[in-house]
Design a protein around this motif. Sequence first.
Motif, PDB file in Angstrom:
ATOM      1  N   ALA A   1      19.556 -39.377  -9.509  1.00  0.00           N
ATOM      2  CA  ALA A   1      20.906 -39.611  -9.014  1.00  0.00           C
ATOM      3  C   ALA A   1      21.890 -38.573  -9.554  1.00  0.00           C
ATOM      4  CB  ALA A   1      21.357 -41.014  -9.404  1.00  0.00           C
ATOM      5  N   ARG A   2      21.791 -38.270 -10.831  1.00  0.00           N
ATOM      6  CA  ARG A   2      22.800 -37.424 -11.464  1.00  0.00           C
ATOM      7  C   ARG A   2      22.432 -35.953 -11.425  1.00  0.00           C
ATOM      8  NH1 ARG A   2      27.703 -38.374 -10.914  1.00  0.00           N
ATOM      9  NH2 ARG A   2      28.770 -39.680 -12.435  1.00  0.00           N
ATOM     10  N   PHE A   3      21.156 -35.645 -11.660  1.00  0.00           N
ATOM     11  CA  PHE A   3      20.759 -34.245 -11.764  1.00  0.00           C
ATOM     12  C   PHE A   3      20.042 -33.742 -10.520  1.00  0.00           C
ATOM     13  CE2 PHE A   3      21.140 -35.876 -16.063  1.00  0.00           C
ATOM     14  CZ  PHE A   3      22.016 -34.948 -16.623  1.00  0.00           C
ATOM     15  N   ARG A   4      20.007 -34.593  -9.490  1.00  0.00           N
ATOM     16  CA  ARG A   4      19.454 -34.193  -8.196  1.00  0.00           C
ATOM     17  C   ARG A   4      18.013 -33.706  -8.289  1.00  0.00           C
ATOM     18  NH1 ARG A   4      23.300 -33.419  -4.075  1.00  0.00           N
ATOM     19  NH2 ARG A   4      25.150 -34.588  -4.668  1.00  0.00           N
ATOM     20  N   VAL A   5      17.262 -34.238  -9.263  1.00  0.00           N
ATOM     21  CA  VAL A   5      15.833 -33.915  -9.315  1.00  0.00           C
ATOM     22  C   VAL A   5      15.158 -34.675  -8.180  1.00  0.00           C
ATOM     23  CG1 VAL A   5      13.735 -34.005 -10.718  1.00  0.00           C
ATOM     24  CG2 VAL A   5      15.958 -33.670 -11.816  1.00  0.00           C
ATOM     25  N   GLN A   6      14.219 -34.039  -7.494  1.00  0.00           N
ATOM     26  CA  GLN A   6      13.545 -34.737  -6.401  1.00  0.00           C
ATOM     27  C   GLN A   6      12.798 -35.958  -6.931  1.00  0.00           C
ATOM     28  OE1 GLN A   6      11.159 -31.688  -4.686  1.00  0.00           O
ATOM     29  NE2 GLN A   6      12.780 -31.009  -3.307  1.00  0.00           N
ATOM     30  N   PRO A   7      12.869 -37.070  -6.195  1.00  0.00           N
ATOM     31  CA  PRO A   7      12.218 -38.299  -6.672  1.00  0.00           C
ATOM     32  C   PRO A   7      10.752 -38.099  -7.025  1.00  0.00           C
ATOM     33  CG  PRO A   7      13.529 -38.765  -4.731  1.00  0.00           C
ATOM     34  CD  PRO A   7      13.571 -37.277  -4.929  1.00  0.00           C
ATOM     35  N   PHE A   8      10.056 -37.307  -6.213  1.00  0.00           N
ATOM     36  CA  PHE A   8       8.636 -37.067  -6.463  1.00  0.00           C
ATOM     37  C   PHE A   8       8.435 -36.467  -7.858  1.00  0.00           C
ATOM     38  CE2 PHE A   8       4.587 -34.976  -6.195  1.00  0.00           C
ATOM     39  CZ  PHE A   8       3.831 -35.773  -5.363  1.00  0.00           C
ATOM     40  N   ILE A   9       9.271 -35.467  -8.190  1.00  0.00           N
ATOM     41  CA  ILE A   9       9.140 -34.763  -9.468  1.00  0.00           C
ATOM     42  C   ILE A   9       9.563 -35.664 -10.625  1.00  0.00           C
ATOM     43  CG2 ILE A   9       9.863 -32.742 -10.789  1.00  0.00           C
ATOM     44  CD1 ILE A   9       8.246 -32.051  -8.340  1.00  0.00           C
ATOM     45  N   ALA A  10      10.739 -36.296 -10.479  1.00  0.00           N
ATOM     46  CA  ALA A  10      11.271 -37.100 -11.581  1.00  0.00           C
ATOM     47  C   ALA A  10      10.326 -38.241 -11.934  1.00  0.00           C
ATOM     48  CB  ALA A  10      12.646 -37.642 -11.201  1.00  0.00           C
ATOM     49  N   THR A  11       9.792 -38.909 -10.898  1.00  0.00           N
ATOM     50  CA  THR A  11       8.930 -40.053 -11.193  1.00  0.00           C
ATOM     51  C   THR A  11       7.519 -39.602 -11.588  1.00  0.00           C
ATOM     52  OG1 THR A  11       8.355 -40.321  -8.856  1.00  0.00           O
ATOM     53  CG2 THR A  11      10.206 -41.615  -9.686  1.00  0.00           C
ATOM     54  N   LEU A  12       7.140 -38.400 -11.132  1.00  0.00           N
ATOM     55  CA  LEU A  12       5.861 -37.842 -11.603  1.00  0.00           C
ATOM     56  C   LEU A  12       5.956 -37.576 -13.102  1.00  0.00           C
ATOM     57  CD1 LEU A  12       3.057 -36.708 -10.644  1.00  0.00           C
ATOM     58  CD2 LEU A  12       4.153 -34.490 -10.568  1.00  0.00           C
ATOM     59  N   ALA A  13       7.117 -37.039 -13.517  1.00  0.00           N
ATOM     60  CA  ALA A  13       7.340 -36.792 -14.939  1.00  0.00           C
ATOM     61  C   ALA A  13       7.291 -38.112 -15.705  1.00  0.00           C
ATOM     62  CB  ALA A  13       8.679 -36.095 -15.150  1.00  0.00           C
ATOM     63  N   MET A  14       7.906 -39.153 -15.133  1.00  0.00           N
ATOM     64  CA  MET A  14       7.903 -40.455 -15.799  1.00  0.00           C
ATOM     65  C   MET A  14       6.484 -41.022 -15.874  1.00  0.00           C
ATOM     66  SD  MET A  14       9.259 -42.814 -17.433  1.00  0.00           S
ATOM     67  CE  MET A  14      10.957 -42.261 -17.472  1.00  0.00           C
ATOM     68  N   MET A  15       5.710 -40.775 -14.816  1.00  0.00           N
ATOM     69  CA  MET A  15       4.320 -41.246 -14.784  1.00  0.00           C
ATOM     70  C   MET A  15       3.544 -40.664 -15.973  1.00  0.00           C
ATOM     71  SD  MET A  15       1.755 -40.411 -11.661  1.00  0.00           S
ATOM     72  CE  MET A  15       0.018 -40.212 -11.850  1.00  0.00           C
ATOM     73  N   VAL A  16       3.718 -39.369 -16.204  1.00  0.00           N
ATOM     74  CA  VAL A  16       2.989 -38.718 -17.289  1.00  0.00           C
ATOM     75  C   VAL A  16       3.552 -39.156 -18.636  1.00  0.00           C
ATOM     76  CG1 VAL A  16       2.304 -36.500 -18.224  1.00  0.00           C
ATOM     77  CG2 VAL A  16       2.586 -36.767 -15.775  1.00  0.00           C
ATOM     78  N   PHE A  17       4.901 -39.188 -18.720  1.00  0.00           N
ATOM     79  CA  PHE A  17       5.550 -39.504 -19.985  1.00  0.00           C
ATOM     80  C   PHE A  17       5.228 -40.931 -20.434  1.00  0.00           C
ATOM     81  CE2 PHE A  17       9.083 -41.307 -22.361  1.00  0.00           C
ATOM     82  CZ  PHE A  17       9.165 -40.420 -23.409  1.00  0.00           C
ATOM     83  N   ALA A  18       5.371 -41.889 -19.525  1.00  0.00           N
ATOM     84  CA  ALA A  18       5.166 -43.296 -19.904  1.00  0.00           C
ATOM     85  C   ALA A  18       3.715 -43.533 -20.309  1.00  0.00           C
ATOM     86  CB  ALA A  18       5.553 -44.222 -18.748  1.00  0.00           C
TER      87      ALA A  18
END
Lengths: 324, 316
Positions: A113-130
Amino acid sequence: MKSWFRHPFARAMAALALVLLLGFIFNADGAFFKWGTHSDMYRAISVYGILACGMTMVIIIGGIDLGVGSILGLSAVLFSLLAIRQGWPPWMAIPATLMAGAVCGLAAGGLIARFRVQPFIATLAMMVFARGLAKWISGGQKISTVIQKANGDFMNVPVPAVFDQLGAKILHGNLAVVTVIFLISIMVCWIILTKLRWGRFMYAIGGNEEAARLSGIPVWAMKLLAYGLSGLFCAVAGICQAAQELQGDPEAGVSYELTAIAIVVIGGTSLAGGRGGIGLTLLGALTIGYLEKILSINAVGEAARLMLTGVIIVGAVLFQRMRK
Amino acid sequence: MMQSVLSTMVKAAAVLAVAGMLQPVSAESANPAKKWTIGMSQCNLGEPWRVQMNADVKKAAEAHPELHVIFKDAQNDTLKQRAHVEEFVAANVDLIIISPKEAQPLTPPVVAAMHAGIPVIVLDRRVVGDKYTCFIGADNKKIGQAAGRWIVQKLGGKGTIVELKGLMTSTPGQDRNSGFREGIKGSDLKVIFDVDMKWLEPNARKEMESALSRFSDISLVYAHNDPGAHGAWLAAKAAGREKNILFVGIDALPQEGQAYVKQGILTASFEYPTGGREAIENGLKILNGEKIEKEIVLPSRVFTAETVDKGGEWLK
């Protein structure tokens, strides 16, 4: 084709009916006609279904959430750590886990929402991080009631009552508690999407984000809400998973995001955003659940099962698309 | 001015920290008091059994103060593991222990290490050819056979079996299946339901639910791993049938299979030894210039309610 068939709900019903028909034909010596088989399936699909609830809102708003499986794993581990190892009572362990899940969702949502990262990328990062976080806090081991003492020996502690309560079946063993939690999740999403202004906003954003912004809809806040809720539902699913397994497995939920997306899409919610609904997701969950169950009671081998699942998903989606 | 100096310092510190994280651990940075450095390349620490393997290596090495072990986890990525072996060779470690993800792609780096004069111990899974110092592993087929024979005896040669297979596209799954079928040959045991559960407990539970709704009479569940057997038990418990069915698993990790046997959930668990301890023992022999066998097949134990507290019973 009659006009009612154009309605997405009727088409999702048709896909479900198609799968049920397969069940009637390949009923595995009548096993398909027992209530227990169905109740087991509802239990088995519930965790996926809870993930799909959050996923529905995220997809309607025009996004995608690849992090759900990992946040589920993280929540399962965290809940087990708090409830088994730290001895926290459920009224503390459950809210703490829910909060952790929501924070994960909000973090991904914030990036989007704030940094305009594409949802695919942002949640992919969360997938790996979590997933990494789950492995880190668990030391790579399942968090169970078997605990290693300082001298290397293992001791067994009793399972906290909350695990048994959440993993139990009610109504004389006819309905799993996790299924009830799934149905409540569906209800919550239904209220948000159809009864609250938020729901209209989500559809509007998914339909045309720019137009929604120009008409004064708080786009970023709604995105935060959708991803935050998705994270929250992941935590609910994680707690259910841990309760059923009697342990928190840092590997829990691997590739569950794909099943959750499949449930939403097979229901008829558009991946492009702006169209769909939670009722469709319920039908999608039943369709996928029955498909898995029918393959399972017939003891179909893994390779054939994967191929058949692929073919039947495509078949069901095409069937839904059929128009005069 | 002050601010820019500060920010430069912060940046420098950040760069150093990142560089520190990225730099492979080299033998030079190892404790100089240690005589030998061993590189341990693990293919995937996502599996509890492999976590146990590393723990066994660590525990065995701690008993020898002259050893320093560097662990690397390839996270189930063949190319990463290949790089890890190459890093060990570049760091000129004294010995490499590798539990390879797969044979073919990991053979060249092992051969290269041997050419560089570094002895290599291959653990659990094999590499192609004979360019390694020693292979240590257990035999899944023999363990499956032993489980089969044990089950025949336990059930008096008669009964119905549900077999929850690991994954029939993996060698351990195939061997634990074919060994078991050989073990029960000639008896009146019938496998009435067999499916893949992909080594996963939630899947095992789902499959067992299907078996339970199809068959009213199940004598025993043979699962290719202990989490699978535990998942089956959970399904039977939910259906109120766990008392009428016996559950047998494989692996016998202390915190899983052995604990389940102690809790009365499993009737038996067959050990699939990690070989971690044996790798260090044989590694020491290699480093000391002693001669060792090239192929070491690890013996296995069975844990039952009677034997679990005494460390199990060795299989013949």
